[in-house]
Enzyme design. Structure first.
Site, PDB file in Angstrom:
ATOM      1  N   HIS A  36       0.828  -1.213   0.000  1.00  0.00           N
ATOM      2  CA  HIS A  36       0.000   0.000   0.000  1.00  0.00           C
ATOM      3  C   HIS A  36       0.861   1.262   0.000  1.00  0.00           C
ATOM      4  O   HIS A  36       0.579   2.222  -0.722  1.00  0.00           O
ATOM      5  CB  HIS A  36      -0.930  -0.020   1.222  1.00  0.00           C
ATOM      6  CG  HIS A  36      -1.915   1.108   1.249  1.00  0.00           C
ATOM      7  ND1 HIS A  36      -2.896   1.249   0.295  1.00  0.00           N
ATOM      8  CD2 HIS A  36      -2.059   2.156   2.091  1.00  0.00           C
ATOM      9  CE1 HIS A  36      -3.607   2.325   0.565  1.00  0.00           C
ATOM     10  NE2 HIS A  36      -3.126   2.895   1.653  1.00  0.00           N
ATOM     11  N   ARG A  49      -9.120   6.761  -2.786  1.00  0.00           N
ATOM     12  CA  ARG A  49      -8.905   5.868  -1.631  1.00  0.00           C
ATOM     13  C   ARG A  49      -9.386   6.561  -0.367  1.00  0.00           C
ATOM     14  O   ARG A  49      -8.634   7.289   0.285  1.00  0.00           O
ATOM     15  CB  ARG A  49      -7.420   5.492  -1.516  1.00  0.00           C
ATOM     16  CG  ARG A  49      -6.855   4.799  -2.752  1.00  0.00           C
ATOM     17  CD  ARG A  49      -5.392   4.416  -2.524  1.00  0.00           C
ATOM     18  NE  ARG A  49      -4.837   3.715  -3.655  1.00  0.00           N
ATOM     19  CZ  ARG A  49      -4.186   4.321  -4.663  1.00  0.00           C
ATOM     20  NH1 ARG A  49      -4.007   5.631  -4.640  1.00  0.00           N
ATOM     21  NH2 ARG A  49      -3.708   3.613  -5.670  1.00  0.00           N
ATOM     22  N   ARG A 109     -14.109   4.849  -3.460  1.00  0.00           N
ATOM     23  CA  ARG A 109     -14.170   3.486  -2.916  1.00  0.00           C
ATOM     24  C   ARG A 109     -14.507   3.558  -1.430  1.00  0.00           C
ATOM     25  O   ARG A 109     -13.911   4.332  -0.692  1.00  0.00           O
ATOM     26  CB  ARG A 109     -12.824   2.782  -3.115  1.00  0.00           C
ATOM     27  CG  ARG A 109     -12.797   1.351  -2.596  1.00  0.00           C
ATOM     28  CD  ARG A 109     -11.495   0.665  -2.952  1.00  0.00           C
ATOM     29  NE  ARG A 109     -10.354   1.239  -2.260  1.00  0.00           N
ATOM     30  CZ  ARG A 109      -9.082   0.884  -2.493  1.00  0.00           C
ATOM     31  NH1 ARG A 109      -8.812  -0.008  -3.432  1.00  0.00           N
ATOM     32  NH2 ARG A 109      -8.095   1.449  -1.829  1.00  0.00           N
ATOM     33  N   ASN A 136      -3.984  -5.236  -8.758  1.00  0.00           N
ATOM     34  CA  ASN A 136      -2.942  -5.548  -7.779  1.00  0.00           C
ATOM     35  C   ASN A 136      -3.363  -6.717  -6.895  1.00  0.00           C
ATOM     36  O   ASN A 136      -2.644  -7.707  -6.750  1.00  0.00           O
ATOM     37  CB  ASN A 136      -2.636  -4.330  -6.904  1.00  0.00           C
ATOM     38  CG  ASN A 136      -2.192  -3.136  -7.710  1.00  0.00           C
ATOM     39  OD1 ASN A 136      -1.619  -3.284  -8.779  1.00  0.00           O
ATOM     40  ND2 ASN A 136      -2.472  -1.949  -7.225  1.00  0.00           N
ATOM     41  N   ASP A 137      -4.547  -6.588  -6.281  1.00  0.00           N
ATOM     42  CA  ASP A 137      -5.023  -7.673  -5.420  1.00  0.00           C
ATOM     43  C   ASP A 137      -5.400  -8.906  -6.230  1.00  0.00           C
ATOM     44  O   ASP A 137      -5.177 -10.037  -5.796  1.00  0.00           O
ATOM     45  CB  ASP A 137      -6.217  -7.212  -4.584  1.00  0.00           C
ATOM     46  CG  ASP A 137      -5.775  -6.693  -3.213  1.00  0.00           C
ATOM     47  OD1 ASP A 137      -4.698  -7.110  -2.751  1.00  0.00           O
ATOM     48  OD2 ASP A 137      -6.500  -5.888  -2.606  1.00  0.00           O
ATOM     49  N   ARG A 159       1.749  -9.623  -1.739  1.00  0.00           N
ATOM     50  CA  ARG A 159       2.458  -8.562  -2.448  1.00  0.00           C
ATOM     51  C   ARG A 159       3.277  -7.674  -1.521  1.00  0.00           C
ATOM     52  O   ARG A 159       3.983  -6.785  -1.987  1.00  0.00           O
ATOM     53  CB  ARG A 159       1.496  -7.728  -3.298  1.00  0.00           C
ATOM     54  CG  ARG A 159       0.350  -7.055  -2.566  1.00  0.00           C
ATOM     55  CD  ARG A 159      -0.651  -6.514  -3.606  1.00  0.00           C
ATOM     56  NE  ARG A 159      -1.862  -5.955  -3.035  1.00  0.00           N
ATOM     57  CZ  ARG A 159      -2.059  -4.656  -2.877  1.00  0.00           C
ATOM     58  NH1 ARG A 159      -1.133  -3.795  -3.219  1.00  0.00           N
ATOM     59  NH2 ARG A 159      -3.198  -4.211  -2.376  1.00  0.00           N
ATOM     60  N   CYS A 212      -8.155  -0.266 -12.295  1.00  0.00           N
ATOM     61  CA  CYS A 212      -7.466   0.767 -11.515  1.00  0.00           C
ATOM     62  C   CYS A 212      -6.236   0.226 -10.794  1.00  0.00           C
ATOM     63  O   CYS A 212      -5.759   0.833  -9.845  1.00  0.00           O
ATOM     64  CB  CYS A 212      -8.423   1.412 -10.509  1.00  0.00           C
ATOM     65  SG  CYS A 212      -9.219   0.260  -9.395  1.00  0.00           S
TER      66      CYS A 212
END
Length: 754
Positions: free
Chosen positions: A360, A467, A503, A624-625, A635, A672
């Site tokens: 993150h 975010r 989000r 990413n996830d 990650r 994204c």
């Protein structure tokens, strides 16, 4: 032998330097295994040979004189085989090599184990015995276990030893990490104080003894006052024995002999934190060695007291520091909150000992346009506070005390970066479309107000991911509904009339709130994302109410749900959103119901993408996830960072499946994740049919330049070729070759990369 193992590792962790580490190893291992000889051979990086660096039992004059190439002698064979060699009669082995200087002809039994760190054999740990005998399985297992435990410590100690020399001679030193955010930063190190752990305080000197003594006495006074205040606050809840513990703590801090021990070491120019840690750990070991169980248990109290004072020492050191104009922030594990503490105009780079390119904090660094390196595990970061450093966010390299030539080279790279950015400035007002007229929406990922100006200057057409957890991470409590409304209003107003996708709170995994701790064995498969907020509807309702109130008169709000794994979560969230909207309408707000979308981040959502798309107003892939879950790679774990690959065939097939499913349900599909901000990745995503690419503002001009240089028909041919490939390395090389061929080399590999 487990107790011995722990004891040895603890001693090594508190050693002053590399020679001290090696001496502890050879001395303690010889004692524990009752052997005549214990020796350590370490790799010389320049020659590649393995050098006898420490021994108990062999001739001390041989230290530093015996060099073995891989494959040479028994030690060299341990290196090449990368496994233990256990011999009853060493001299009978064909690989045996005699070195007169060592005097080892007196020893027959031989057991050597490799010390391996990150697939590299750093050295060999050897024990020998005079009589002919084979070391048993338990002894071999002990040495193997110890070598594995010590591998990281020795790697770190080697680096620390190298830097101790550099500190005196100002020589350059290079350390490797993981490239996390592109760019080059040349500045001054500012260390974020690590946790108060006595065992990890590095050896360091102080120049001003009087100032250090004052620092120590002030920390003692602060700790005494803190303990008194806590004891007073809790006195009605504690019995007499428990209250006595606070008195015992204060008594220890008042103990003049304890302070005298520490002050004596400070007067020898040992820093106050190190002097305190040494003295307290010695007391801890004395208590642990006592036969009486009551006194052994007190060792934990002594350790806790030591940590309290150390925390005050750290805080005072930090409070006395000012940020330089070119601050490079370095810490064991950086967080978004830590980055936010530094004035933005002074922060030019970031380095985290832990974490990976997709953690993150790395994503936040990219959003802020900060060159960053993660996972620099061998960097002895606590010993380089205030040093000059170069952060190479392209190669994942760190250069401590850079020389004039190195500085010139990196200064030219920085200049080239600025020139490239200037050359792309004109694209801001041009549409993001391919040479054959295919239009793509390029949006940005944001989280800080600092992102807004940079995003608009670079031609962002909207926000694909705001975010909302960032404001939560920067506070010591949940922000109120009104506080959230004000924050969200700033974002919505700044981008209006462009759409802003907010989000809902996405915490858990590597995003922890200090005031809402989530303790789990496997946090990435646990309580995170939508799972948390659906279990706490009061948090969800307050947040979406704040979002909708913030959108009053702007109507550019889109709400997105993270970590959706099935239709039930989407439907539950929609009912809560409709309830919140109904409440606001009843309160007199004239607000339209915002579109509600979901993030596709877990495999179950990939396989239900068509059903989810039919019930959502839009979908967006969090690549990413999704990559993390598809490849079963944490990650944030630098040990497996090389396995995490956004261009893995399984990931690309999943991405294609999602966009096909979305379009089959007549639903717009965006992405994204970080792949969208990579110029090469963007070409593949456009070929797949993605409607929106959302990225950090820094990458937006590069992606737009790439898209405007190609025809969609050509990218579709490239995609067809790549989808038939079976390994990510082949895919990456094919993509690189394609971009070089069409003249986009500068976009593919930023200036300064190899």
């Amino acid at each position: 032998m487990l107790g011995s193992l722990r004891s040895i590792v603890q001693e090594v962790n508190t050693a002053r330097d590399l020679p001290a580490v090696l001496d502890i190893i050879v001395r303690r291992v010889r004692e524990v295994m009752h052997t005549r000889v214990c020796s350590v051979y370490l790799r010389d990086k320049q020659s590649g040979n393995y050098v006898l660096m420490a021994t108990r039992g062999l001739n001390q004059n041989a230290v530093g004189q015996v060099h073995l190439a891989p494959g040479e002698g028994l030690v060299g064979n341990v290196v090449t085989r990368e496994e233990p060699i256990n011999l009853e009669q060493a001299e009978a082995h064909p690989a045996y090599h005699y070195f007169p200087a060592t005097g080892e002809e007196r020893f027959s039994a031989f057991l050597g184990t490799p010390i391996i760190h990150h697939r590299t054999v750093l050295g060999v740990l050897v024990v020998q015995q005079a009589e002919k005998r084979r070391f048993d399985e338990g002894e071999e297992a002990f040495l193997v276990t110890l070598s594995a435990q010590l591998a990281g410590v020795i790697a770190h100690a080697e680096a620390t030893g190298a830097l101790a020399t550099i500190g005196q001679q100002r020589r350059e030193a290079k350390f490797d990490g993981i490239a996390a955010s592109p760019g080059v930063a040349i500045g001054r190190v500012h260390i974020v104080a690590p946790q108060a752990n006595l065992a990890t305080v590095p050896y360091s000197c102080c120049m001003d003894v009087d100032a250090e003594l004052e620092l120590f006495h002030q920390a003692l006074a602060n700790a005494r006052e803190e303990i008194r205040a806590v004891g007073e606050r809790l006195k009605d809840d504690l019995n007499r024995e428990e209250r006595a513990l606070f008195d015992a703590y204060i008594s220890m801090l008042d103990d003049s002999s304890l302070a005298v021990e520490v002050c004596d070491r400070i007067r020898q120019q040992v820093s106050a934190p190190r002097a305190w840690a040494e003295v307290m750990l010695e007391h801890v070991r004395r208590f642990e060695a006592m036969s009486d169980s009551y006194f052994r248990d007190r060792a934990a109290d002594v350790r806790d007291l030591g940590a309290r004072v150390l925390m005050h020492l750290r805080q005072q050191q930090q409070s006395q520091r000012d940020y330089s104009e070119n601050t490079i922030l370095i810490g064991e594990e950086l967080t978004a909150a830590v980055l936010a503490e530094v004035p933005r105009e002074k922060l030019i780079g970031a380095v985290s000992v832990k974490g990976s390119a997709n953690s993150h904090v790395a994503i936040i660094a990219r959003a802020m346009g900060l060159p960053a390196v993660m996972g620099a595990q061998d960097l002895p970061y606590e010993t380089i506070d205030g040093a000059d450093i170069v952060v190479d966010g392209y190669r994942g390299e760190l250069h401590v005390h850079p020389g004039a030539e190195l500085r010139r080279r990196y200064d030219s790279i920085v200049a080239e970066e600025r020139e490239l950015a200037r050359n792309l400035d004109h694209l801001a007002s041009l549409p993001a479309e391919t040479a054959d007229g295919h239009r793509v929406r390029l949006w940005v990922n944001t989280g800080l107000m600092a992102d807004v100006v940079r995003s608009l200057e670079r031609g962002a057409e909207g926000v694909g991911l705001y975010r909302t957890e960032v404001p939560f991470l920067l506070r010591d409590r949940f922000p109120s509904e009104e506080e959230q409304r004000e924050i969200y209003r700033e974002q919505l107003q700044a981008f209006a009339p462009r759409p802003v996708t907010m989000r809902t709170l996405d915490i858990g995994g590597d995003k922890a709130l200090a005031y809402f701790p989530i303790e789990e064995t496997n946090p990435f498969l646990g309580w995170r994302g939508i799972r948390v907020t659906l279990d706490h509807p009061e948090i969800f309702l307050a947040q979406v109410r704040a979002m909708m109130k913030a959108s009053l008169g702007l109507d550019n709000l889109r709400i997105m749900l993270p970590m959706i794994s099935g239709l039930g979560e989407l439907e539950t969230a929609r009912k809560l959103l409709e309830r919140a909207h109904g409440e606001l309408v009843e309160e007199g707000y004239d607000i339209a119901m915002p579109p509600l979308g979901i993030m596709i981040e877990v495999p179950s959502a990939v396989y239900q993408a068509r059903e989810l798309a039919a019930h959502a107003d839009f979908i967006s892939v969090g690549s990413n996830d999704l990559t993390q879950y598809l490849l079963a790679v944490d990650r944030n774990n630098s040990r497996v960072a090389s396995i995490y690959h956004a261009l893995h065939p399984a990931v690309l097939r999943a991405l294609q499946e999602v966009v096909d499913a979305g379009h089959a349900a007549n639903t717009k599909v965006g992405i994204c994740g970080e792949l969208a901000g990579d110029p090469g990745g963007a070409l593949l995503l456009v070929a797949m049919g993605y409607d929106v690419l959302s990225m950090n503002a820094t990458n937006l001009p590069r992606v737009k330049a790439a898209l405007r240089a190609v025809r969609k028909a050509d990218t579709e041919k490239l995609l067809q070729q790549i989808m038939g490939m079976h390994c990510p390395e082949q895919i990456e090389e094919t993509l690189r070759a394609y971009m070089k061929r069409i003249g986009l080399k500068a976009l593919l590999q930023p200036v300064g990369g190899q």
